[in-house]
Design an enzyme around this catalytic site. Structure first.
Site, PDB file in Angstrom:
ATOM      1  CB  CYS A 100      -5.647  -3.342   8.500  1.00 21.04           C
ATOM      2  SG  CYS A 100      -5.971  -3.060   6.749  1.00 21.04           S
TER       3      CYS A 100
ATOM      4  CG  HIS B  77      -5.605   3.521   6.580  1.00 24.24           C
ATOM      5  ND1 HIS B  77      -5.424   2.378   5.825  1.00 24.24           N
ATOM      6  CD2 HIS B  77      -5.428   4.563   5.719  1.00 24.24           C
ATOM      7  CE1 HIS B  77      -5.147   2.712   4.571  1.00 24.24           C
ATOM      8  NE2 HIS B  77      -5.144   4.036   4.474  1.00 24.24           N
TER       9      HIS B  77
END
Length: 330
Positions: free
Chosen positions: A177, A121
């Site tokens: 991301c 993440h």
């Protein structure tokens, strides 16, 4: 390699000038990547946590296998941190990741080739030191981020970029991301190999930005006056070393491939029945198909692999001005 047959030229071995009105003698050096090899690979699936991912550990397995079989990275010179390992030292906690980053760059010599891969993440947090155009720093999330917190791009830059000597290569891949500028490298390249101007604010704050912007607009008058005031600053004892500490440029050869722009998410995909990060998969696939590509060719090849399947736009950035037509080595 023979340029006559259309293959890209190998990187030059001598120091290269930054240009753009940078101080005299402020140079960088490409790495021949024929020295020692070390790799740090981090894959976090966040088992049992909200937002669990599926492909990140597979990314590390695929990447370590690829580095070992195609690029001569030995298993004993690789550290892998994944959250399926039983040894507490191999868990991708914040403390372990930071320790491993220090290990990766320790004692690096010119022409060494270091490799950093993060699949997990990523996100953004408010920028506190004013070095981000959009007001946000990019961050990665260790497995224990809920208690230990995230790791900010400024800190990763400080550990893994600022410490490197000229001629040391660090290749970084962020399959996460909002990762477009996760290492805070100032030179961002488009798929046509052209320097993108907006990111140059990252570069300077110290007078170089004015020069580079004027240069990008071909405003020679502006260039000379900005260069003049910068030159004065430099000759008045503002040493290259101190200047280097305050800007994000580096005389080392730091290249970053990121899975998406700062504003985008990166896909946790399923390809041929295997969970994988789309960027990690595309990078390996593109290089396997053709190992002898230039930087700009490889950027386009990676994008082609993702085209039509995912919206994310992989980014190529560098710690120095990059001749994107040179042969991509690592």
């Amino acid at each position: 390699m023979n340029p006559q047959n259309g293959a890209p030229a190998a990187p030059p071995t001598q120091p290269q000038n930054f240009g753009h009105g940078a101080p005299q003698g402020y140079s960088f050096q490409y790495s021949a990547c024929n020295g020692r090899r070390k790799a740090l690979l981090i894959g976090i699936n966040y088992f049992g946590q909200r937002g669990q991912l599926r492909g990140c550990i597979n990314d590390v397995k695929n990447m370590s296998g690829y580095l070992n079989s195609h690029f001569g990275y030995k298993r004993e010179d690789m550290v892998t941190l994944t959250d399926d390992q039983h040894n507490p030292m191999s868990q991708p906690t914040k403390a372990n990741i930071l320790r491993a980053m220090h290990w990766l760059v320790k004692d690096a010599r010119p022409n060494d080739s270091l490799f950093f891969h993060y699949s997990g993440h990523g996100g953004q947090t408010k920028d506190t030191d004013g070095d981000e155009d959009d007001g946000y720093d990019e961050v990665v999330y260790p497995v224990d981020f809920r208690t230990a917190g995230h790791i900010v791009d400024d800190e990763m830059h400080r550990i893994m970029v600022q410490t490197l000597q000229p001629g040391v290569r660090l290749t970084a891949i962020f399959d996460s991301c909002h990762s477009g500028s996760a290492l805070d490298l100032p030179y961002l390249y488009s798929t046509s190999g052209v320097l993108k101007e907006p990111n140059l604010a990252k570069e300077a704050g110290q007078g170089l930005l004015g020069i580079v912007s004027s240069y990008a607009r071909q405003d020679i008058g502006g260039m000379i006056s900005t260069a003049g005031s910068l030159f004065k600053k430099v000759t008045q004892g503002d040493s290259v070393y101190k200047k280097n500490l305050r800007t994000k440029t580096s005389p080392a050869d730091v290249i970053m491939w990121s899975g998406s722009k700062d504003s985008q998410t990166s896909a946790d995909a399923s390809i041929q029945g295997e969970a994988t990060g789309a960027m990690s998969w595309a990078f390996i696939t593109a290089l396997k198909k053709n190992p002898n590509q230039s930087y700009v060719q490889l950027l386009n090849s990676i994008r082609d692999e993702l085209q039509g399947k995912y919206n994310q736009k992989p980014q190529l950035s560098c710690s120095h001005p990059l001749n994107t037509d040179l042969l991509y080595v690592m």
